[in-house]
Design a protein around this motif. Structure first.
Motif, PDB file in Angstrom:
ATOM      1  N   LEU A 294      -8.304   8.189   4.467  1.00 28.47           N
ATOM      2  CA  LEU A 294      -7.042   8.438   3.713  1.00 28.47           C
ATOM      3  C   LEU A 294      -7.184   9.345   2.633  1.00 28.47           C
ATOM      4  CD1 LEU A 294      -5.663   4.571   3.753  1.00 28.47           C
ATOM      5  CD2 LEU A 294      -4.582   6.789   4.901  1.00 28.47           C
TER       6      LEU A 294
ATOM      7  N   LYS B 270      -7.796  12.877   3.530  1.00 28.64           N
ATOM      8  CA  LYS B 270      -6.308  13.461   4.442  1.00 28.64           C
ATOM      9  C   LYS B 270      -6.385  13.848   5.670  1.00 28.64           C
ATOM     10  CE  LYS B 270      -4.284  14.131   0.438  1.00 28.64           C
ATOM     11  NZ  LYS B 270      -3.716  12.965  -0.415  1.00 28.64           N
TER      12      LYS B 270
ATOM     13  N   LEU C 143      -6.661  10.967   7.910  1.00 33.24           N
ATOM     14  CA  LEU C 143      -5.729  10.049   8.288  1.00 33.24           C
ATOM     15  C   LEU C 143      -4.394  10.044   7.328  1.00 33.24           C
ATOM     16  CD1 LEU C 143      -4.968   7.617  10.240  1.00 33.24           C
ATOM     17  CD2 LEU C 143      -6.104   6.021   8.730  1.00 33.24           C
ATOM     18  N   THR C 144      -3.236  10.302   7.847  1.00 31.87           N
ATOM     19  CA  THR C 144      -2.007  10.089   6.884  1.00 31.87           C
ATOM     20  C   THR C 144      -0.903   9.035   7.651  1.00 31.87           C
ATOM     21  OG1 THR C 144      -0.789  12.133   7.878  1.00 31.87           O
ATOM     22  CG2 THR C 144      -2.261  12.419   6.152  1.00 31.87           C
ATOM     23  N   ILE C 145      -0.481   8.437   6.638  1.00 30.91           N
ATOM     24  CA  ILE C 145       0.651   7.668   6.987  1.00 30.91           C
ATOM     25  C   ILE C 145       1.840   7.882   6.133  1.00 30.91           C
ATOM     26  CG2 ILE C 145       1.225   5.032   6.683  1.00 30.91           C
ATOM     27  CD1 ILE C 145      -1.428   4.255   6.688  1.00 30.91           C
ATOM     28  N   LYS C 146       2.888   8.448   7.076  1.00 25.37           N
ATOM     29  CA  LYS C 146       4.008   8.652   6.523  1.00 25.37           C
ATOM     30  C   LYS C 146       5.037   7.617   7.226  1.00 25.37           C
ATOM     31  CE  LYS C 146       3.104  12.800   5.067  1.00 25.37           C
ATOM     32  NZ  LYS C 146       2.637  12.783   3.634  1.00 25.37           N
TER      33      LYS C 146
ATOM     34  N   ALA D 216      -1.850   4.673   0.384  1.00 25.47           N
ATOM     35  CA  ALA D 216      -1.500   5.588   1.746  1.00 25.47           C
ATOM     36  C   ALA D 216      -0.081   5.918   1.814  1.00 25.47           C
ATOM     37  CB  ALA D 216      -2.060   4.886   3.058  1.00 25.47           C
TER      38      ALA D 216
ATOM     39  N   GLY E 145       0.609   7.295  -2.269  1.00 26.00           N
ATOM     40  CA  GLY E 145      -0.108   8.384  -3.128  1.00 26.00           C
ATOM     41  C   GLY E 145      -0.283   8.149  -4.458  1.00 26.00           C
TER      42      GLY E 145
END
Length: 172
Positions: free
Chosen positions: A33, A36, A38-41, A113, A116
């Motif tokens: 995380l 960057k 792995l990103t969680i949107k 995540a 931010g």
């Protein structure tokens, strides 16, 4: 004594395996995380100030609560307990302490995540430091069993002294 040493070794090795597995589960996730990879949107899911405050309070309370609960569970072990009971309590206390720290760490990683927010980042770093204090310890486990063994001879000596005093009183 070698049989009990075997049981202690098995207990500590299984707890250390669980400990290292717990760390291995959360550290790579966190590293992915922050790098960057792995990103969680989550659409429309911002962390509100209220949720942030509750998360911070939960984290601040969970750390000493987990450590204190561990001590309280072990304190409830009676001095007369056999090694199997002490080992069972130590295992349960260790697992509960680690589960609490894991849950709070995962909560902070997830909130970092999603939002931010650096508060969650720093709390995660603090929780990784807390893992160091949750490491299963062979000397701690043997110390718990030795306390009970040391108290038993003292009780026997006290009982013998009381019997001797009663015998003296009957003779006089």
């Amino acid at each position: 004594m070698s049989e009990s040493k075997n049981i202690f070794d098995e207990t500590i090795s299984s707890l250390k395996l669980y400990y290292w597995f717990s760390i291995a589960a959360v550290v790579p996730l966190f590293l992915l995380l922050i790098s960057k990879v792995l990103t969680i949107k989550v659409e429309g899911a911002e962390v509100s100030v209220t949720l942030e405050r509750y998360a911070i309070v939960i984290t601040i309370l969970a750390i000493p609560a987990a450590l204190k609960l561990f001590a309280e569970i072990l304190k409830k072990t009676s001095p007369d307990s056999d090694n199997a009971t002490v080992i069972k309590r130590y295992k349960r206390a260790s697992v509960i302490r680690l589960l609490i720290i894991n849950a709070v760490t995962l909560m902070n990683i997830a909130l970092y995540a999603i939002s931010g927010n650096m508060n969650f980042f720093w709390f995660t770093i603090i929780l990784f430091i807390i893992y160091y204090f949750c490491r299963p310890s062979y000397p701690e486990l043997t110390g718990l069993t030795e306390k009970g063994e040391q108290k038993k001879p003292l009780r026997n000596e006290i009982q013998e002294i009381n019997k001797a005093n009663e015998a003296d009183e009957e003779n006089t």
